[in-house]
Scaffold this motif. Sequence first.
Motif, PDB file in Angstrom:
ATOM      1  N   ALA A  25     -10.514   0.435   7.055  1.00 53.47           N
ATOM      2  CA  ALA A  25      -9.982   1.555   7.838  1.00 53.47           C
ATOM      3  C   ALA A  25     -10.838   2.805   7.657  1.00 53.47           C
ATOM      4  CB  ALA A  25      -8.534   1.835   7.444  1.00 53.47           C
ATOM      5  N   VAL A  26     -10.982   3.249   6.406  1.00 56.03           N
ATOM      6  CA  VAL A  26     -11.774   4.452   6.137  1.00 56.03           C
ATOM      7  C   VAL A  26     -13.268   4.163   6.258  1.00 56.03           C
ATOM      8  CG1 VAL A  26     -12.297   6.227   4.426  1.00 56.03           C
ATOM      9  CG2 VAL A  26      -9.962   5.350   4.639  1.00 56.03           C
ATOM     10  N   GLY A  27     -13.702   3.050   5.632  1.00 57.65           N
ATOM     11  CA  GLY A  27     -15.125   2.741   5.622  1.00 57.65           C
ATOM     12  C   GLY A  27     -15.669   2.302   6.968  1.00 57.65           C
ATOM     13  N   PHE A  53      -9.632  -0.634  11.733  1.00 54.05           N
ATOM     14  CA  PHE A  53      -8.176  -0.643  11.839  1.00 54.05           C
ATOM     15  C   PHE A  53      -7.643   0.740  11.451  1.00 54.05           C
ATOM     16  CE2 PHE A  53      -9.486  -4.963  10.769  1.00 54.05           C
ATOM     17  CZ  PHE A  53      -8.865  -5.694  11.762  1.00 54.05           C
ATOM     18  N   PRO A  54      -6.457   1.120  11.955  1.00 51.92           N
ATOM     19  CA  PRO A  54      -5.853   2.391  11.539  1.00 51.92           C
ATOM     20  C   PRO A  54      -5.425   2.339  10.080  1.00 51.92           C
ATOM     21  CG  PRO A  54      -4.348   1.135  12.926  1.00 51.92           C
ATOM     22  CD  PRO A  54      -5.652   0.416  12.970  1.00 51.92           C
ATOM     23  N   ALA A  55      -5.536   3.475   9.402  1.00 55.32           N
ATOM     24  CA  ALA A  55      -5.190   3.526   7.983  1.00 55.32           C
ATOM     25  C   ALA A  55      -3.691   3.594   7.760  1.00 55.32           C
ATOM     26  CB  ALA A  55      -5.869   4.723   7.319  1.00 55.32           C
ATOM     27  N   LEU A  90      -3.668  -4.970   8.683  1.00 56.04           N
ATOM     28  CA  LEU A  90      -3.983  -4.739   7.271  1.00 56.04           C
ATOM     29  C   LEU A  90      -2.752  -4.841   6.368  1.00 56.04           C
ATOM     30  CD1 LEU A  90      -6.659  -1.879   7.323  1.00 56.04           C
ATOM     31  CD2 LEU A  90      -6.989  -4.343   7.110  1.00 56.04           C
ATOM     32  N   PRO A  91      -1.585  -4.279   6.754  1.00 58.79           N
ATOM     33  CA  PRO A  91      -0.388  -4.499   5.918  1.00 58.79           C
ATOM     34  C   PRO A  91      -0.041  -5.978   5.766  1.00 58.79           C
ATOM     35  CG  PRO A  91      -0.006  -2.728   7.483  1.00 58.79           C
ATOM     36  CD  PRO A  91      -1.320  -3.337   7.852  1.00 58.79           C
ATOM     37  N   SER A 111       5.529   1.637   2.749  1.00 54.34           N
ATOM     38  CA  SER A 111       5.306   2.983   2.208  1.00 54.34           C
ATOM     39  C   SER A 111       3.812   3.283   2.102  1.00 54.34           C
ATOM     40  CB  SER A 111       5.966   3.110   0.829  1.00 54.34           C
ATOM     41  OG  SER A 111       7.364   2.932   0.915  1.00 54.34           O
ATOM     42  N   VAL A 112       3.017   2.294   1.694  1.00 51.94           N
ATOM     43  CA  VAL A 112       1.569   2.485   1.561  1.00 51.94           C
ATOM     44  C   VAL A 112       0.941   2.802   2.918  1.00 51.94           C
ATOM     45  CG1 VAL A 112      -0.608   1.340   1.001  1.00 51.94           C
ATOM     46  CG2 VAL A 112       1.377   1.045  -0.497  1.00 51.94           C
ATOM     47  N   PHE A 113       1.375   2.081   3.964  1.00 53.23           N
ATOM     48  CA  PHE A 113       0.786   2.236   5.288  1.00 53.23           C
ATOM     49  C   PHE A 113       1.604   3.154   6.206  1.00 53.23           C
ATOM     50  CE2 PHE A 113      -1.249  -1.588   3.734  1.00 53.23           C
ATOM     51  CZ  PHE A 113      -2.537  -1.499   4.240  1.00 53.23           C
ATOM     52  N   VAL A 114       2.622   3.799   5.654  1.00 55.72           N
ATOM     53  CA  VAL A 114       3.461   4.747   6.403  1.00 55.72           C
ATOM     54  C   VAL A 114       3.995   4.088   7.678  1.00 55.72           C
ATOM     55  CG1 VAL A 114       3.681   7.149   7.137  1.00 55.72           C
ATOM     56  CG2 VAL A 114       1.833   6.506   5.596  1.00 55.72           C
ATOM     57  N   LEU A 115       4.587   2.914   7.521  1.00 54.12           N
ATOM     58  CA  LEU A 115       5.175   2.197   8.642  1.00 54.12           C
ATOM     59  C   LEU A 115       6.679   2.468   8.674  1.00 54.12           C
ATOM     60  CD1 LEU A 115       3.388  -1.274   8.289  1.00 54.12           C
ATOM     61  CD2 LEU A 115       2.865   0.527   9.929  1.00 54.12           C
ATOM     62  N   PRO A 116       7.229   2.840   9.818  1.00 59.46           N
ATOM     63  CA  PRO A 116       8.674   3.124   9.906  1.00 59.46           C
ATOM     64  C   PRO A 116       9.499   1.846  10.035  1.00 59.46           C
ATOM     65  CG  PRO A 116       7.644   3.515  12.029  1.00 59.46           C
ATOM     66  CD  PRO A 116       6.529   3.142  11.092  1.00 59.46           C
ATOM     67  N   GLY A 117       9.421   1.001   9.014  1.00 57.93           N
ATOM     68  CA  GLY A 117      10.148  -0.254   9.029  1.00 57.93           C
ATOM     69  C   GLY A 117      11.423  -0.195   8.214  1.00 57.93           C
TER      70      GLY A 117
END
Length: 311
Positions: free
Chosen positions: A154-156, A160-162, A180-181, A256-262
Motif C-alpha cells: 500500500a505505502v511502498g 492497494f489502499p492502506a 490486504l485485510p 481496526s488495523v485497516f480502519v474497516l467499518p465492519g
Amino acid sequence: MYVARRVGVFLISVVVASALVFSVMSILPGDPAQVMLGTQATPESVAALRAELGLDRPIPVQYLDWLAGVVRGDLGTSIFSGQDIAAQIGSRLRITVPLALMAMTMTVLLAFPAGVYAASRHRRLGDGIVTTVSQVGLAIPAFWAGLILVSVFAVGRGWFPANGFPGWAEVGKALRALFLPALSLAIVQGAIITRYVRSAVLDTLAEDYIRTARSKGLSRPAALWKHGLRNAAIPVLTILGLQFAALLAGTVVIESVFVLPGLGSMLLQAITRRDLLLVQGGALVIVVLILLINLLVDLAYRFIDPRVAQQ
C-alpha cells in the motif's frame, strides 16, 4: 434424517448460545440506564428509565422478551446512538462477511495445494520448504502481517489502499480495499490449515487402497488424486469449520488495523461506550454465524462421504 438431526442440533445450539450470551451480558457490572443518563442522574430518574426499558423485571422474563424479539429480527435499540441494532449489524455484516469469506477462500487456495505438495514430497526438499514456511506463518500475528502488507503493497507500491472502505457502489474498489485485510488473515490461517492438510494426506497415503492403486501402476500423486483426496478432505473440512471461528475473531483486530467499518470495529466501539445491548446483539450474530458454518460443514460430510449419514 441426517439433515433433520443436524438442523435440530443447530437450532438447539442457537437457543443455548443466546441464553449464554444474555446471561453473560446480564451479570456484567454497569447499569445501562445509568450509562444512558450519565453520572449526574438522580436515582429516581435512573429507576424510571430502568422501568421504561424493562430492566426492573426478572432476568428470565427479560431473556424471553429479548429472544422473542430476536426471532422477529428485533435486537433492540442501541443505548448510545438510539438506532436499531439489527440495522446497524446488518450494515456492518456487508463488510465483515465478505472479508471473512475472501480470507477463507485465500486460505483454502494457499493451504490445500501447499499441504498436498508437502505430503507428496514427504521428507524431501519440497516438504521441508513448505513446513518451514508454515512454521513462520504460525509465528506471525495477523495484525503484524497486516502492517507489513500495508508497508509493502500500500505505502511502498501503492497497489492497494492502506485503510478505509469505499462501499460497494464500485465492486472492484471494494474488493481491492478488502484484499490486504483478507490476505493478513489468510497468512495465519493458511499456515495452520497447511499442516492439517499435510497430515491428513500423509495418513491417506498410508492406507491399503492407496498401496493397491500404486501396485496397479498409478504414481503416488495420481493414486492420491484419484482415490485419496476425498477421504483426506473430511478431517480437513472439520478443521476449516473450527478455524472459521478463529478467523471471525481475527477480523475484530484486522478491521481496526485497516480502519474497516465492519462488525468487529463496531463491537470494539460498543464495548468502549458500554453499549451492552449492541454488544449483546453483535455477540449473538457472531455465535450464530459460527454455528451456521459448523452446520454447513456437517452437511458437507454427507456429500463427501455418504456413509456419514448412516451413522
